[in-house]
Each structure stands twice: as structure tokens, then as C-alpha cells.
Design a protein around this motif. Structure first.
Motif, short mmCIF file in Angstrom:
data_model
loop_
_atom_site.label_atom_id
_atom_site.label_comp_id
_atom_site.label_asym_id
_atom_site.label_seq_id
_atom_site.Cartn_x
_atom_site.Cartn_y
_atom_site.Cartn_z
N GLU A 122 -10.33 19.51 3.52
CA GLU A 122 -9.86 18.29 2.86
C GLU A 122 -8.35 18.36 2.73
O GLU A 122 -7.74 19.41 2.95
CB GLU A 122 -10.50 18.16 1.48
CG GLU A 122 -12.01 18.15 1.48
CD GLU A 122 -12.56 18.21 0.07
OE1 GLU A 122 -11.98 17.55 -0.82
OE2 GLU A 122 -13.55 18.92 -0.15
N ARG A 123 -7.75 17.24 2.33
CA ARG A 123 -6.31 17.20 2.09
C ARG A 123 -6.04 16.85 0.64
O ARG A 123 -6.64 15.93 0.09
CB ARG A 123 -5.64 16.16 3.00
CG ARG A 123 -5.70 16.50 4.48
CD ARG A 123 -4.71 17.59 4.85
NE ARG A 123 -4.87 17.99 6.25
CZ ARG A 123 -4.11 18.92 6.84
NH1 ARG A 123 -3.16 19.52 6.15
NH2 ARG A 123 -4.31 19.24 8.11
N GLY B 111 -0.73 16.83 0.82
CA GLY B 111 -0.99 17.01 2.23
C GLY B 111 -1.47 18.39 2.63
O GLY B 111 -1.84 18.61 3.79
N THR B 112 -1.49 19.34 1.70
CA THR B 112 -1.94 20.68 2.03
C THR B 112 -3.46 20.74 2.09
O THR B 112 -4.16 19.89 1.55
CB THR B 112 -1.41 21.71 1.01
OG1 THR B 112 -1.85 21.33 -0.31
CG2 THR B 112 0.10 21.78 1.05
N VAL B 113 -3.97 21.78 2.75
CA VAL B 113 -5.40 21.92 2.98
C VAL B 113 -6.09 22.52 1.77
O VAL B 113 -5.57 23.42 1.11
CB VAL B 113 -5.63 22.81 4.22
CG1 VAL B 113 -7.11 23.13 4.40
CG2 VAL B 113 -5.08 22.14 5.47
#
Length: 288
Positions: free
Chosen positions: A48-49, A53-55
Motif C-alpha cells: 500500500e501507499r 507515498g512511502t510503502v
């Protein structure tokens, strides 16, 4: 269980002498959570984000939830976790004298792509400076831990505890360098690429392990454009207690400095030996 309210008024030396008591229960907790929540999801979890914007994955959230529930039973103070909302994080950081700082899964990109280079980090901080830290590598089963002023140790894959000590210095020309957030390093990025003063450069993608691998001599130095508290809280303490040194790109006082006004984010210049650190820091700052 130790209580923050009980020891806040204890003389500093007495307080620090009691912190090694945390190591056994914290390490046991981290190992158990890695075995039940993290590793069963390795290679089998959706990405997911987050808002930035990081995972993030279900594994990150499951590990953090377990640590948030259990850590106050070991030392009773609030927990700051990577997966909390920014508003909650900032309030805890601003208001709490004592806090647990948790990275449930550093190296999420590696974790989701099947690369076995990721870790779990837990630190206890007092007034935003780490006094106790543990990092677990769930792939090698190595554990790195430290208490401020009392040194750092590694429990290897065979279960043997080894004191981390200052090793012989290397010159920068012989050094292996780790880099984080390479694309955010500005002018320094070009210098690292075109005029490297070192032997080898890599970017492994998990800061909590990069700090520890410096501490035990597998990596010699490190530069990072900017980390959040959960990235550096345990690892930077472990490096320092093993004899290494750290600063930010702009300031020599690593723990009491921020690179952006009002932010907790810190860049990093670090090395496993003070002499190498001085050489590395001079080079980095002269190429910014």
C-alpha cells in the motif's frame, strides 16, 4: 515493569544502570513478534501507499500493533510508531519526556521484493535522545543492543553475545560506504558518483541495519539525506556505544540538532571509528 514516573526523578547514573534490565524482555518480545507477525508474511503481503507515498504493508501494521500493546508493560511510557498518523506522531514527540520509538519493519521495499535485508528497531528515548536501543535482523537472527554510557553488544546467530568494541581505523580510501536517499543529496550525489574517495558504495535500503553493520565493522561509513526517529533511534545509539561517531550534514551535535526547523528529521554522516569519521565528515561537507 519499570515506570517512567518512578524513575524520572532518579539520579541519572542510577537510572542508566537500571536500563540493562530491559534488554531480555524487549529482545524476547521482538523475536516473538518477528516469528508470528513478520516472517509469515514475507513475500506474501500486498503493498500500500501512505500519505507521503512511502510503502506500507499489513506486516508493518501488525508488528507495530503488537509492540505498542506490549512495550508499556515492560517500561510504562507512550509508544511512537512509524505507522501512526503524522498528527499523533508529532504530538507524542513534542509532549512526551519518555517514549518508546518503534520501527516495525525498516526495509519494507526489500521485504516485499523478497530481499532478506530488513529489520525491527525499538528504542527508549528521554527528551528525544536515545538511552536504550535494540535492532533485530529476523533473517540472520542477530540482535544488536546498547545502553547509553554502558556499551553495545551483538547476539550472533548462534546465540553468543559479543561486546562491540572499537576496531582498527581504516582510511577513507579503503572504506565501504552506505548511502541512504541518494537522490536527495543534491551536489553531494554527483561527487559520490564522479569523485568517490572510498573503495565501495552501496545502498542496502534498511537504515536500522546499516547503523548496526557499521557498529560491528561490516560497513565503514554512512551518509543519509534524512531519517525519521524510528530509523535512527536505536541504530545511532548502538553505533556510538560501539565507538563510532555521528553528525548531521549541517551540525556536529547529532542528537540535539535538526536540519529543518521544527522537524524531527535528521540527515546523517557517520563512521565506525572517530578518525575515519573526521575524514569522512570533512569530505562530505566540502562537497555539499
Amino acid at each position: 515493569m519499570l515506570l517512567a514516573s518512578d524513575i524520572a526523578v532518579t539520579p541519572r547514573q542510577s537510572l542508566l544502570s537500571s536500563l540493562p534490565e530491559l534488554a531480555a524482555p524487549v529482545i524476547a518480545l521482538m523475536r516473538e513478534v518477528a516469528a508470528t507477525e513478520l516472517m509469515p508474511r514475507f513475500k506474501h503481503v500486498a503493498i500500500e501507499r501512505k500519505h507521503d507515498g512511502t510503502v506500507v504493508t499489513e506486516a508493518d501494521r501488525a508488528v507495530e500493533a503488537r509492540l505498542i500493546a506490549a512495550l508499556p508493560k515492560i517500561f510504562n511510557c507512550v509508544v511512537l510508531g512509524e505507522e501512526m498518523t503524522p498528527e499523533t506522531q508529532q504530538k507524542i514527540w513534542a509532549d512526551a519526556d519518555w517514549l518508546w520509538c518503534v520501527d516495525p519493519l525498516d526495509g519494507t521495499g526489500n521485504f516485499t521484493s523478497g530481499k532478506r535485508y530488513f529489520g525491527i528497531s525499538v528504542a527508549l528515548m528521554y527528551q528525544r535522545e536515545s538511552v536504550f536501543g535494540v535492532v533485530l535482523d529476523p533473517n540472520t537472527h542477530e540482535v544488536f543492543h546498547a545502553v547509553r554510557g554502558q556499551g553495545a553488544s551483538m547476539i550472533d546467530s548462534a546465540g553468543e553475545t559479543k561486546r562491540l568494541k572499537l576496531m582498527p581505523v581504516k582510511h577513507l580510501s579503503e572504506a565501504i560506504i552506505e548511502v541512504g536517499r541518494y537522490k536527495r543529496l543534491g551536489r553531494l550525489q554527483a561527487a559520490l558518483k564522479n569523485h568517490p574517495p572510498f573503495k565501495k558504495i552501496s545502498s542496502s535500503g534498511a537504515s536500522v541495519l546499516q547503523w548496526c553493520h557499521m557498529a560491528c565493522g561490516r560497513v565503514d561509513a554512512f551518509v543519509h539525506a534524512g531519517e525519521q526517529p524510528w530509523d535512527y533511534a536505536a541504530g545511532a545509539l548502538i553505533l556510538e556505544e560501539a565507538g563510532g561517531r555521528a553528525a548531521t550534514l549541517l551540525h556536529d551535535n547529532y542528537w540535539r540538532s535538526v536540519d529543518v526547523q521544527g522537524s524531527w528529521e535528521k540527515s546523517a554522516i557517520a563512521a565506525r571509528h572517530p578518525a575515519l569519521f573526521d575524514e569522512w565528515k570533512r569530505w562530505v561537507r566540502s562537497h555539499m
